[in-house]
Design a protein around this motif. Structure first.
Motif, PDB file in Angstrom:
ATOM      1  N   UNK A 135      -3.909   7.082 -46.235  1.00 44.73           N
ATOM      2  CA  UNK A 135      -3.438   8.036 -45.232  1.00 44.73           C
ATOM      3  C   UNK A 135      -4.303   7.961 -43.986  1.00 44.73           C
ATOM      4  N   UNK A 136      -3.669   8.105 -42.819  1.00 46.19           N
ATOM      5  CA  UNK A 136      -4.414   8.065 -41.571  1.00 46.19           C
ATOM      6  C   UNK A 136      -5.234   9.334 -41.387  1.00 46.19           C
ATOM      7  N   UNK A 137      -6.188   9.267 -40.482  1.00 40.99           N
ATOM      8  CA  UNK A 137      -7.037  10.423 -40.210  1.00 40.99           C
ATOM      9  C   UNK A 137      -6.218  11.552 -39.598  1.00 40.99           C
ATOM     10  N   UNK A 138      -6.511  12.768 -40.001  1.00 40.34           N
ATOM     11  CA  UNK A 138      -5.827  13.940 -39.470  1.00 40.34           C
ATOM     12  C   UNK A 138      -6.557  14.401 -38.201  1.00 40.34           C
ATOM     13  N   UNK A 139      -5.906  14.252 -37.061  1.00 42.97           N
ATOM     14  CA  UNK A 139      -6.505  14.620 -35.780  1.00 42.97           C
ATOM     15  C   UNK A 139      -5.969  15.962 -35.266  1.00 42.97           C
ATOM     16  N   UNK A 140      -5.263  16.700 -36.088  1.00 37.94           N
ATOM     17  CA  UNK A 140      -4.609  17.916 -35.596  1.00 37.94           C
ATOM     18  C   UNK A 140      -5.623  18.939 -35.059  1.00 37.94           C
ATOM     19  N   UNK A 189     -15.391  12.783 -37.871  1.00 40.93           N
ATOM     20  CA  UNK A 189     -16.601  12.195 -38.440  1.00 40.93           C
ATOM     21  C   UNK A 189     -16.386  10.700 -38.597  1.00 40.93           C
ATOM     22  N   UNK A 190     -17.470   9.950 -38.557  1.00 41.31           N
ATOM     23  CA  UNK A 190     -17.351   8.498 -38.676  1.00 41.31           C
ATOM     24  C   UNK A 190     -18.706   7.859 -38.910  1.00 41.31           C
ATOM     25  N   UNK A 191     -18.701   6.573 -39.146  1.00 47.16           N
ATOM     26  CA  UNK A 191     -19.939   5.827 -39.341  1.00 47.16           C
ATOM     27  C   UNK A 191     -19.760   4.415 -38.807  1.00 47.16           C
ATOM     28  N   UNK A 192     -20.876   3.768 -38.504  1.00 45.62           N
ATOM     29  CA  UNK A 192     -20.830   2.399 -37.989  1.00 45.62           C
ATOM     30  C   UNK A 192     -22.169   1.727 -38.242  1.00 45.62           C
ATOM     31  N   UNK A 235     -27.685   0.013 -29.831  1.00 45.02           N
ATOM     32  CA  UNK A 235     -26.687   0.127 -28.762  1.00 45.02           C
ATOM     33  C   UNK A 235     -25.320  -0.337 -29.262  1.00 45.02           C
ATOM     34  N   UNK A 236     -25.299  -1.466 -29.972  1.00 42.58           N
ATOM     35  CA  UNK A 236     -24.039  -1.981 -30.530  1.00 42.58           C
ATOM     36  C   UNK A 236     -23.468  -0.991 -31.546  1.00 42.58           C
ATOM     37  N   UNK A 237     -24.337  -0.448 -32.380  1.00 42.27           N
ATOM     38  CA  UNK A 237     -23.895   0.531 -33.379  1.00 42.27           C
ATOM     39  C   UNK A 237     -23.286   1.752 -32.704  1.00 42.27           C
ATOM     40  N   UNK A 238     -23.934   2.233 -31.643  1.00 40.95           N
ATOM     41  CA  UNK A 238     -23.450   3.408 -30.925  1.00 40.95           C
ATOM     42  C   UNK A 238     -22.081   3.160 -30.309  1.00 40.95           C
ATOM     43  N   UNK A 239     -21.888   1.981 -29.745  1.00 39.36           N
ATOM     44  CA  UNK A 239     -20.592   1.641 -29.149  1.00 39.36           C
ATOM     45  C   UNK A 239     -19.509   1.623 -30.220  1.00 39.36           C
ATOM     46  N   UNK A 240     -19.812   1.030 -31.360  1.00 40.61           N
ATOM     47  CA  UNK A 240     -18.835   0.979 -32.456  1.00 40.61           C
ATOM     48  C   UNK A 240     -18.534   2.367 -33.011  1.00 40.61           C
ATOM     49  N   UNK A 241     -19.535   3.219 -33.010  1.00 39.38           N
ATOM     50  CA  UNK A 241     -19.382   4.555 -33.586  1.00 39.38           C
ATOM     51  C   UNK A 241     -18.679   5.524 -32.644  1.00 39.38           C
ATOM     52  N   UNK A 260     -10.705   3.205 -30.950  1.00 37.15           N
ATOM     53  CA  UNK A 260     -10.899   2.413 -32.163  1.00 37.15           C
ATOM     54  C   UNK A 260     -10.201   3.086 -33.342  1.00 37.15           C
ATOM     55  N   UNK A 261      -9.827   2.318 -34.375  1.00 40.11           N
ATOM     56  CA  UNK A 261      -9.203   2.925 -35.559  1.00 40.11           C
ATOM     57  C   UNK A 261     -10.093   4.012 -36.149  1.00 40.11           C
ATOM     58  N   UNK A 262      -9.551   5.191 -36.341  1.00 32.14           N
ATOM     59  CA  UNK A 262     -10.263   6.347 -36.889  1.00 32.14           C
ATOM     60  C   UNK A 262     -11.446   6.797 -36.022  1.00 32.14           C
ATOM     61  N   UNK A 263     -11.442   6.383 -34.760  1.00 31.86           N
ATOM     62  CA  UNK A 263     -12.545   6.741 -33.861  1.00 31.86           C
ATOM     63  C   UNK A 263     -12.263   8.007 -33.077  1.00 31.86           C
ATOM     64  N   UNK A 264     -13.127   8.267 -32.113  1.00 27.91           N
ATOM     65  CA  UNK A 264     -12.937   9.428 -31.243  1.00 27.91           C
ATOM     66  C   UNK A 264     -11.663   9.276 -30.414  1.00 27.91           C
TER      67      UNK A 264
END
Length: 220
Positions: A26-31, A150-153, A193-199, A204-208
Motif C-alpha cells: 500500500x502507498x503512503x497515506x498523505x491525507x 517519516x522516512x529514512x535514507x 549531504x547525499x543522505x540528506x538529499x535522499x531523505x 521522491x517515492x514516499x518522500x516529502x
C-alpha cells in the motif's frame, strides 16, 4: 472456439492483474500531511547514535538546502541552536523532548523535523574502507502534535567502487589509501549531504511533498 479461448485468456490476465494489485504494498497515506500542509519547518538538533561526535552538527548543517528547494521556509538552524543553548537545552535528546506546543510558542513554526543519525563515519573492512551515513526523520505538526511524514535514507562512499580489478593486494592497498583520504578530506560530511538529499528532497517515492514555495506545490 477462438472466441472462447480469447475470453479465457483475458480472464486469466485480469485475474493475474488483480492478484498483483492485491499483493502490491500500500502507498503512503498523505491525507494528514495534505490537510496540515505546513509552510515552515523547525529542524531540531539531530540525535546522534553513531560514535562520531561530529554527526549531529554535520547532518544539521545539510538539511536546509533540500527542505528549502522542496518549497518550505526553514527556521535558521544556527539561530535555533543558539536559542536552545541560551535556554539551557544543550543536547539533541533534550531538544527533541520539548513538547510540540512549546516549540511552536518559542519559534512560531508550523512543523518540526526530528532527525536521528544511526550511522556516520569511516569503517575499515578487509578489502575496503567505507564511509557510511544513515539517518531517519519524522515531520511533526507543532499545532496538533501529529506525525505527518517519516522516512529514512543512507549513502555510502562504496556505492560505485569495485576493488576486484587489481586483485587482493590491489584491493588492500586501495582500502588503506581510501582510509587516509576519508580521514583527511572529511568524506563523512559529503556523504551526509547525499543522505540528506535522499531523505528530505520532495518528489521522491514516499518522500516529502512539495511545499507552498515550490512551483510544483499540490501536484504530487
Amino acid at each position: 472456439m477462438k472466441n472462447l479461448f480469447r475470453v479465457s485468456a483475458i480472464a486469466v490476465v485480469c485475474a493475474l492483474m488483480m492478484a498483483c494489485a492485491a499483493n502490491r504494498p500500500a502507498g503512503r497515506d498523505y491525507s494528514a500531511y495534505k490537510e496540515s500542509m505546513p509552510r515552515s519547518i523547525l529542524v531540531l538538533p539531530p540525535v546522534n547514535q553513531s560514535p562520531d561526535v561530529n554527526a549531529s552538527l554535520s547532518m544539521l548543517s545539510v538539511t536546509t538546502e533540500p527542505l528549502a528547494e522542496a518549497g518550505y521556509y526553514v527556521m535558521p538552524v544556527a539561530l535555533v541552536n543558539e536559542t536552545f543553548k541560551q535556554n539551557g537545552v544543550t543536547t539533541a535528546d533534550d531538544a527533541q523532548q520539548i513538547p510540540a506546543g512549546k516549540l511552536r510558542d518559542i519559534f512560531g513554526a508550523d512543523s518540526a523535523l526530528y532527525i536521528t543519525v544511526s550511522k556516520y563515519g569511516t569503517s575499515y573492512r578487509v578489502i575496503s574502507s567505507v564511509v557510511e551515513v544513515e539517518a531517519s526523520a519524522k515531520l511533526v505538526d507543532l499545532r496538533t502534535g501529529a506525525v505527518l511524514w517519516s522516512g529514512s535514507a543512507k549513502a555510502s562512499s562504496d556505492e560505485n567502487k569495485n576493488y576486484n580489478n587489481g586483485g587482493l593486494i590491489g584491493a588492500l592497498i586501495g582500502a588503506a589509501i581510501d582510509q587516509v583520504v576519508h580521514n583527511v578530506a572529511d568524506d563523512s560530511h559529503t556523504t551526509a549531504d547525499v543522505t540528506s538529499i535522499r531523505l528530505l528532497s520532495a518528489g521522491r517515492p514516499n518522500g516529502l511533498l512539495y511545499g507552498p514555495y515550490n512551483p510544483k506545490y499540490q501536484t504530487d
